[in-house]
Design an enzyme around this catalytic site. Structure first.
Site: not given
Ligand code: GLU
Length: 437
Positions: A126, A241
């Site tokens: 990440k 999203n």
């Protein structure tokens, strides 16, 4: 020496190894505690367990960015490669003002479990940049994205580590990043970043993939619970999203959106909010739902989780559902679109109350699954149609859902622990085969 997970925790000087906070809700400590529980049940080899409690590698970067007013502002960012036993590390890049290295570590760990759970040949990573993207112009965002790749590019690559969109990042940002990487390398290595626009080697169906995955596992859970999704009431926190696509696709399956919230406010409308119209509105309104006609009445943000409903989708940030509000949740299915929305002390409460939790790294695995399809298509330089993507995604999500449900029933544990049991086992097997322990 064999020691239990908790005594290992005491043995580490957290400050010395750069763990920023020892607090209960530090997400990295949460991931460690969750892993410890799974390790105990799996009777994991102690060295594999210890290795899995830490990121293998992390890069901290400092980025000078020319702002529109001519000044140079210095930003800080990170990229964590948590574990690559099963393949290159994979995971998004977040732009957030409250980003911390421990958040990124936790999210990278969750990516490791997520990729293992949907059984794609990737590890977990990440990235994050501490910034407030809403206050930045497109030009500033582009220069920040390129500056990040100029530093982090040295550890990115289709066989090393593959970034993607995440909180406050999108296909345009991935396009700037892949372009910067292409200039650095002198090659168009499209498979090194996913979530790209279609015109730059992106995949059909990547944009709504996470939300589609959420809707598929909710459908499976509803079948198990004999719950009809036609007319089922749904509440969604976060309308970016993940939240918006989950809401739209669940609405297509018959769910009625009666509660929604984002950082601009929380709203309740028992008559139903049009999920698709709200999505269109949010896109045009700087990502915020405030001002959309039909939101109903404004409520306190903490009241959102108390709305009686069949499906509750937290799709914002971490640590939203805790031991304090878990006793008041009125949902039948809790579908964790966000990463880490529930703290460990809430899990037993939800389990005892019979709420069917679809844990984050199962529920939101659709995004990385289609990212993997994107990498495969980039490698072949041949692109699949939307139908093939949807079908392949469905197969992966349904298989992962049932592997977790079966594990939960077998060990009589809650679904999150069951998901850990499936995923950790797979990563541990790869580590053992590679001779890491
Ligand atoms: N950011 C998404 C996640 O948390 C997708 C990651 C990816 O596609 O690599 O799963």
């Amino acid at each position: 020496m064999k020691r239990s997970g908790s005594s290992r925790l005491e043995s580490v000087d957290f400050h010395a190894i750069g763990i920023s906070s020892d607090s209960e809700n530090n997400p990295f400590r949460i991931t460690q505690r969750q892993l410890d529980q799974a390790a105990e049940i799996l009777k994991l080899d102690p060295s594999i367990h210890e290795l899995l409690r830490w990121p293998l590698r992390e890069l901290h970067v400092t980025l000078p960015v020319k702002m529109d007013d001519g000044t140079v502002k210095i930003f800080h960012g990170f990229r964590v490669q948590y574990n690559d036993a099963r393949g290159p590390t994979k995971g998004g890049i977040r732009f957030h003002l409250e980003e911390t290295i421990d958040d990124v570590r936790a999210l990278a760990a969750w990516m490791t479990w997520k990729c293992a759970l949907v059984d794609i040949p990737l590890g977990g990573g990440k990235g994050g940049i501490i910034c407030d993207p809403r206050s930045m112009s497109q030009g500033e965002l582009e220069r920040l994205s390129r500056a990040y790749i100029r530093q982090v590019g040295r550890i990115i690559g289709l066989e090393q580590d593959v970034p993607a969109p995440d909180v406050n990042t999108n296909a345009q940002i991935m396009a700037w990043m892949i372009d910067e990487l292409a200039f650095m390398r002198g090659v168009n290595e499209f498979g090194a970043i996913t979530g790209k626009p279609l015109a730059l080697g992106g995949s059909a169906g990547r944009d709504d993939a996470t939300g589609r995955g959420v809707s598929l596992v909710v459908r499976e859970a509803a079948k198990l619970l004999n719950l009809d999704l036609k007319g089922a009431r749904m509440v969604v926190q976060g309308y970016g999203n993940v939240g918006s696509h989950s809401a739209v696709l669940l609405a297509e399956m018959g769910c009625k959106l009666i509660g929604a919230a984002d950082e601009s406010g929380a709203y309740y409308n028992p008559e139903g909010i049009n999920a698709r119209d709200l999505q269109q509105y949010v896109r045009k309104n700087n990502g915020l739902m405030k001002g959309f006609p039909g939101l109903g009445k404004s409520i306190a943000p903490e009241a959102l989780f108390e709305i009686p409903c069949e499906v509750l989708v937290p799709a914002a940030l971490q640590n939203q559902i805790t031991k304090l509000n878990a006793p008041r949740i009125q949902a039948k299915i809790l579908a964790e679109g966000a990463n880490g929305p529930t703290t460990p002390d809430a899990d037993p409460i939800l389990y005892e109350r019979g709420i069917y939790v679809i844990p984050d790294f199962l529920c939101n695995a659709g995004g990385v699954t289609v990212s993997y399809f994107e990498m495969v298509q980039n490698a072949y330089n041949f692109y699949w149609d939307l139908e093939t993507i949807h079908h392949s995604l469905e197969l992966k999500m349904v298989a992962a859902f049932h592997s977790v449900d079966e594990m939960a029933k077998k060990f009589k544990v809650h679904n999150r622990l069951a998901a850990y049991l499936v995923a950790v086992n797979r990563v541990a097997e790869a580590m053992k085969l590679r001779g890491w322990a």
